[in-house]
Design a protein around this motif. Structure first.
Motif, PDB file in Angstrom:
ATOM      1  N   ASP A  18       0.836  -1.205   0.000  1.00 41.24           N
ATOM      2  CA  ASP A  18       0.000   0.000   0.000  1.00 41.24           C
ATOM      3  C   ASP A  18       0.871   1.256   0.000  1.00 41.24           C
ATOM      4  O   ASP A  18       2.098   1.176  -0.120  1.00 41.24           O
ATOM      5  N   ASP A  19       0.229   2.403   0.162  1.00 40.36           N
ATOM      6  CA  ASP A  19       0.950   3.679   0.149  1.00 40.36           C
ATOM      7  C   ASP A  19       1.962   3.805   1.285  1.00 40.36           C
ATOM      8  O   ASP A  19       2.887   4.614   1.204  1.00 40.36           O
ATOM      9  N   ASN A  20       1.775   3.031   2.359  1.00 44.57           N
ATOM     10  CA  ASN A  20       2.706   3.043   3.494  1.00 44.57           C
ATOM     11  C   ASN A  20       3.766   1.952   3.376  1.00 44.57           C
ATOM     12  O   ASN A  20       4.461   1.662   4.346  1.00 44.57           O
ATOM     13  N   ASP A  21       3.852   1.322   2.211  1.00 50.72           N
ATOM     14  CA  ASP A  21       4.800   0.238   1.935  1.00 50.72           C
ATOM     15  C   ASP A  21       4.538  -0.983   2.816  1.00 50.72           C
ATOM     16  O   ASP A  21       5.436  -1.760   3.089  1.00 50.72           O
ATOM     17  N   GLU A  22       3.280  -1.137   3.268  1.00 52.30           N
ATOM     18  CA  GLU A  22       2.899  -2.324   4.030  1.00 52.30           C
ATOM     19  C   GLU A  22       2.403  -3.390   3.060  1.00 52.30           C
ATOM     20  O   GLU A  22       1.683  -3.091   2.099  1.00 52.30           O
ATOM     21  N   LEU A  23       2.790  -4.625   3.320  1.00 53.46           N
ATOM     22  CA  LEU A  23       2.450  -5.739   2.443  1.00 53.46           C
ATOM     23  C   LEU A  23       0.952  -6.033   2.508  1.00 53.46           C
ATOM     24  O   LEU A  23       0.404  -6.270   3.588  1.00 53.46           O
ATOM     25  N   ILE A  24       0.299  -6.010   1.356  1.00 51.79           N
ATOM     26  CA  ILE A  24      -1.139  -6.255   1.226  1.00 51.79           C
ATOM     27  C   ILE A  24      -1.399  -7.681   0.754  1.00 51.79           C
ATOM     28  O   ILE A  24      -2.296  -8.358   1.219  1.00 51.79           O
ATOM     29  N   CYS A  25      -0.593  -8.131  -0.203  1.00 52.20           N
ATOM     30  CA  CYS A  25      -0.827  -9.421  -0.839  1.00 52.20           C
ATOM     31  C   CYS A  25       0.492  -9.990  -1.347  1.00 52.20           C
ATOM     32  O   CYS A  25       1.334  -9.247  -1.857  1.00 52.20           O
ATOM     33  N   ILE A  26       0.647 -11.290  -1.187  1.00 55.60           N
ATOM     34  CA  ILE A  26       1.767 -12.019  -1.787  1.00 55.60           C
ATOM     35  C   ILE A  26       1.163 -13.015  -2.760  1.00 55.60           C
ATOM     36  O   ILE A  26       0.226 -13.746  -2.407  1.00 55.60           O
TER      37      ILE A  26
END
Length: 140
Positions: free
Chosen positions: A121-129
């Motif tokens: 996401d915009d915060n560089d947090e992993l959403i999906c692998i």
């Protein structure tokens, strides 16, 4: 050293996706590195599920788009790629902004390739692998 066997510009790749599901979802390829391809997709009404979160299927479309483009560019001239299997682990939800996917190779063979796609996401947090297996075949 670049892994790509077919030359392509961002403009060519994005133009190729015009008037398809890719353009309908607002997916835009933004970078081609020596061994990675990146793209963005907006989190907006047309990519959300009814509760207002990014639809998992939209994430899978982003992942398959990136992996398929990468597999095609990494295949020899005269060869094309077809998605054979894709999986996705949805790790976090997001309601707005933009998500970014990055595809990198796990295996590049002459008849099969496997690509790792990570969406943040915009915060560089992993959403999906996601992982895409692509079959490489002669162009019909």
């Amino acid at each position: 050293m670049s892994i790509w066997k077919k030359p392509a510009t961002l403009e060519q790749i994005n133009k190729f996706g015009a008037n398809t599901l890719v353009s309908h979802l607002g997916i835009e390829v933004t970078a081609i590195g020596d061994s990675t391809i990146s793209a963005t997709m907006p989190v907006a009404d047309h990519t959300r599920q009814p509760l207002g979160y990014l639809h998992g299927g939209a994430s899978v479309v982003l992942a398959e788009t990136l992996g398929s483009i990468a597999a095609h560019l990494a295949a020899e001239e005269g060869m094309v790629s077809f998605g054979a299997e894709i999986n996705a682990n949805h790790l976090r939800s997001v309601r707005s902004g933009t998500v970014t996917g990055v595809a990198s190779p796990l295996r590049i063979g002459s008849s099969m390739q496997v690509w790792d796609i990570r969406i943040t996401d915009d915060n560089d947090e992993l959403i999906c692998i996601s992982r895409l297996t692509a079959a490489i075949r002669p162009q019909p």
